[in-house]
Write a protein that holds these residues in place. Structure first.
Motif, mmCIF file in Angstrom:
data_model
loop_
_atom_site.group_PDB
_atom_site.id
_atom_site.type_symbol
_atom_site.label_atom_id
_atom_site.label_comp_id
_atom_site.label_asym_id
_atom_site.label_seq_id
_atom_site.Cartn_x
_atom_site.Cartn_y
_atom_site.Cartn_z
ATOM 1 N N ALA A 1 28.838 44.790 49.366
ATOM 2 C CA ALA A 1 29.320 45.790 48.684
ATOM 3 C C ALA A 1 30.483 45.344 47.558
ATOM 4 O O ALA A 1 30.469 45.900 46.500
ATOM 5 N N ALA A 2 31.475 44.365 47.916
ATOM 6 C CA ALA A 2 32.452 44.006 47.018
ATOM 7 C C ALA A 2 31.625 43.462 45.815
ATOM 8 O O ALA A 2 31.927 43.439 44.526
ATOM 9 N N ALA A 3 30.448 42.562 45.946
ATOM 10 C CA ALA A 3 29.876 41.997 44.759
ATOM 11 C C ALA A 3 29.043 42.977 44.036
ATOM 12 O O ALA A 3 29.224 42.919 42.651
ATOM 13 N N LYS A 4 28.537 44.020 44.789
ATOM 14 C CA LYS A 4 27.894 45.169 43.962
ATOM 15 C C LYS A 4 28.989 45.965 43.113
ATOM 16 O O LYS A 4 28.559 46.303 41.854
ATOM 17 N N PHE A 5 30.117 46.102 43.677
ATOM 18 C CA PHE A 5 30.999 46.896 43.000
ATOM 19 C C PHE A 5 31.499 46.190 41.798
ATOM 20 O O PHE A 5 31.890 46.587 40.571
ATOM 21 N N VAL A 6 31.709 44.833 41.730
ATOM 22 C CA VAL A 6 32.067 44.052 40.707
ATOM 23 C C VAL A 6 30.658 44.072 39.706
ATOM 24 O O VAL A 6 31.129 44.176 38.361
ATOM 25 N N ALA A 7 29.564 43.973 39.697
ATOM 26 C CA ALA A 7 28.582 43.921 39.091
ATOM 27 C C ALA A 7 28.402 45.330 38.573
ATOM 28 O O ALA A 7 28.319 45.304 37.141
#
Length: 319
Positions: A21-27
């Motif tokens: 989830a954290a990685a997707k929001f950064v992307a």
């Protein structure tokens, strides 16, 4: 499955989903991809779902009280049902809305390597979580197909995690397809289409979960194999000559209620019948350990009772 059954799979899924989830929001922040936003919300919702499953498992362990004499085993069903609602609303409906908006107002992706890199990372992490869920499920599944396992499992945790992880992997593939087509064509509408597909998938999985957990909440009987074992264990051929009718009900995943009217001979003494019932209860618990609440009612065997079978209203003394 133990009272904490599926905990390893739940914790693995929780860790994977928080990181993803954290990685997707950064992307999403760098690329503006609606597929990334939908997938980020999906992973966040999944993380909340795993938290709900862990909470339900903890609450289900509470001891029985005067107000709840059969305990709190069904807490796990309640939280499993809440998971389906969260997945439907926060995961599926949000993704459908976001996809609809992106199709009507498409825009090109920026810094495309962010969503591609995150999606590849997410596939690996979700694959690890899915593998853990499959490994734990195989210990319980036996010869059942996966569809049968999901439909017949009395403990909701593993089917929920399995379907969530499966949906997440398919959703990631759809997101990769949407982002890839957007990059290939330069048309942001493909990103929206991928997001819509993710939303439709999540809604479908949520509906399946809701249907299965609703059935458990309403109260399901023991499986055919367990019923057969209980019937065989009740009869001793001496005092207890047969089962006139029987009902079983899951009070929780690992707690089964058994209520039966058993046939005894008219010349048996009360002492003989009482001892036979005690012995029958012991045999039932040995054959089906989760049969923890047992009520056996003796009745005089006759042809009418035998003909009535499992219909209590036609059984002498039955209601």
């Amino acid at each position: 499955m133990s009272a904490s059954g599926g905990t390893k799979a739940i914790v693995a899924a929780l860790g994977a989903n928080l990181a993803i989830a954290a990685a997707k929001f950064v992307a999403f922040a760098f690329s503006g991809s609606s597929s990334m936003l939908a997938e980020g919300v999906h992973s966040l919702a999944d993380s909340g779902n795993q938290g709900l499953l862990l909470l339900g498992g903890k609450k289900a362990k509470r001891a029985a009280t005067a107000e709840h004499p059969f305990g709190y085993g069904r807490e796990r069903y309640i939280y499993g049902f809440l998971v389906s609602i969260v997945l439907f609303t926060i995961g599926g409906v949000f993704a459908l809305y976001e996809g609809y908006e992106k199709i009507h107002a498409p825009h090109p992706l920026e810094d495309w390597y962010w969503p591609i890199g995150v999606l590849i990372f997410a596939v690996i992490a979700e694959g690890f979580s899915f593998r853990t869920a499959i490994k734990e499920s195989n210990e319980l599944r036996g010869k059942q197909t996966w569809t049968q396992f999901v439909r017949r499992a009395k403990a909701p945790e593993l089917p929920v995690v399995l379907l969530e992880d499966f949906g997440a992997l398919v959703g990631l593939i759809l997101a990769l397809g949407g982002v890839g087509m957007t990059l290939a064509t330069g048309d942001g509408i493909w990103d929206g289409i991928g997001t819509m597909c993710i939303g439709a998938l999540l809604v479908l999985i949520a509906l399946v979960l809701a249907a299965e957990t609703k059935s458990l909440l309403l109260g399901e009987a023991a499986g055919p194999e367990q019923v057969a074992k209980i019937r065989e264990a009740v009869v001793d051929g001496e005092v207890v000559t047969g089962v006139i009718h029987m009902r079983t009900l899951h009070l929780g995943p690992e707690e089964l209620l058994v209520a039966a009217k058993i046939a005894v001979r008219h010349d048996d003494t009360a002492t003989q019948v009482a001892r036979a019932i005690d012995a029958a209860e012991a045999r039932i618990r040995a054959a089906v350990p989760i049969a923890r609440v047992i009520y056996l009612e003796p009745d005089i065997y006759n042809e009418a009772a035998a003909a009535a079978g499992d219909e209590p209203s036609k059984t002498p003394g039955g209601h």
